[in-house]
Design an enzyme around this catalytic site. Sequence first.
Site, PDB file in Angstrom:
ATOM      1  N   GLY A 212      16.894  47.440  82.247  1.00 38.64           N
ATOM      2  CA  GLY A 212      17.762  46.512  82.695  1.00 38.64           C
ATOM      3  C   GLY A 212      17.648  46.207  84.144  1.00 38.64           C
ATOM      4  N   ASN A 213      18.513  45.328  84.891  1.00 40.55           N
ATOM      5  CA  ASN A 213      18.413  45.439  86.255  1.00 40.55           C
ATOM      6  C   ASN A 213      20.038  45.448  86.897  1.00 40.55           C
ATOM      7  OD1 ASN A 213      19.644  42.435  86.590  1.00 40.55           O
ATOM      8  ND2 ASN A 213      17.657  42.082  85.495  1.00 40.55           N
ATOM      9  N   HIS A 214      20.277  45.384  88.171  1.00 41.93           N
ATOM     10  CA  HIS A 214      21.240  45.651  88.754  1.00 41.93           C
ATOM     11  C   HIS A 214      22.442  44.350  88.908  1.00 41.93           C
ATOM     12  CE1 HIS A 214      20.994  49.873  89.563  1.00 41.93           C
ATOM     13  NE2 HIS A 214      19.775  49.540  90.169  1.00 41.93           N
ATOM     14  N   SER A 215      21.701  43.420  88.502  1.00 45.87           N
ATOM     15  CA  SER A 215      22.593  41.881  88.277  1.00 45.87           C
ATOM     16  C   SER A 215      23.916  42.011  87.989  1.00 45.87           C
ATOM     17  CB  SER A 215      21.957  40.976  87.741  1.00 45.87           C
ATOM     18  OG  SER A 215      22.953  39.799  87.819  1.00 45.87           O
ATOM     19  N   ALA A 280      19.440  37.004  86.203  1.00 47.85           N
ATOM     20  CA  ALA A 280      18.303  37.808  86.567  1.00 47.85           C
ATOM     21  C   ALA A 280      17.689  38.313  85.129  1.00 47.85           C
ATOM     22  CB  ALA A 280      18.891  39.055  87.296  1.00 47.85           C
TER      23      ALA A 280
END
Length: 403
Positions: A212-215, A280
């Site tokens: 995943g990502n930090h969005s 994102a």
Amino acid sequence: MSVLSGKKIILGVSGGIAAYKTATLVRLFIKAGAHVQVIMTPASKDFVTPLTLSTLSKNPVHSTFYNEEDENAQWNNHVELGLWADLMVIAPATANTLSKMVNGNCDNLLIATYLSAKCPVYFAPAMDLDMYKHPSTVSSFRTLQQFGNTIIPAESGELASGLSGEGRMAEPENIVAFLEADLSSKLPLKGKKILITAGPTYEAIDPVRFIGNHSSGKMGFDIANEAANLGAEVILISGPTHFKVKNSQINLVRVVSAQQMYEACHEFYNDVDVAIAAAAVADYRPKNVAEQKIKKSEASFTIELEKTKDILASLGEIKNNQFLIGFALETENEIENAKLKIQKKNLDLIVLNSLQDEGAGFGKPTNKVTFIDKDFAIEPMELKSKEDVAVDIINKIINHYHA
Ligand code: CTP
């Protein structure tokens, strides 16, 4: 949420028996989230007390230009009051007050404020049935509407005189409903459908792990709120976030993976006027998703990744009339890379974030963006809260339709 939420309303009360109903009207305005200041004509105080209306409106009631009994009295500035208001509602509007509004006969604070106000003015007449029908009253209605004011028509029923007919001030609930319907119909994005993607996507590795990502999703949710507040119907397709929607104009579709976001976007895209890709989206996902939790048996472990579909590019490919907005997060050659993305993804506008700008990017309450349109006009913006960036983005859409 009511369109009256956050609105600054001046309620002008003139002297008719229906003035007693303004207590309920003020309550309803406050309940809808409006800020209210009341101006009373001297005669109206015989029908409802200033104390009642100041208590309910949570503001002092204004009635005269200054208090004659108080040596230190301050001038009640009608110009300031008039400019403060987002809308002015005159209820009840008696035949006398209507006639003064027509002629600019400015012998009280209410009329002085009316003449100073630059905002939309609504008036709710209240009088006996023969007065309501009198040619001079009918002529006042016509002239005031020609001046740009809006009438909230009186209702039929029993009147204070004992007679029955047209002339009763519209019930407070109906006045609020009238204002909400009228203001909503004039919102700049009324009738527009906007699709927005938001948040990260999670790409499964096994049943318990993901890439995943930090969005946080904040930017997309702020854009959705701003669009809905200005009358748009919003389809918000969001990856996992903790944000919730408050506006009934927003249809929140929750997804997890890039593939699910792709499918949800294509389900709605044909039908929308505008699409904004603020998500994102993961560019890669594990090629094979393990069915069982992967055990830590090996010393090193490799996951083969494959590309996800580029959702925004796929929307650009099948664009017919949609105004298509993308985001770009760049670390070098920002402008040139963003221009390439406009062409590659067939965009109308790109919102460029540079990670070289402090305060921009993931997980922050602020953002610093540069707009680049399809003709490559470049507009760098200041560092702002994400809510204010959302306002700027929505203004671009409004300009596209109304310029
Ligand atoms: N985007 C998308 N689907 C993807 C990847 C990106 O819809 N699979 C959208 C994003 O929502 C954003 C825009 O494309 O509006 C730009 O994404 P970005 O990651 O900056 O650029 P990419 O085109 O993916 O190129 P690169 O990562 O190589 O810079």
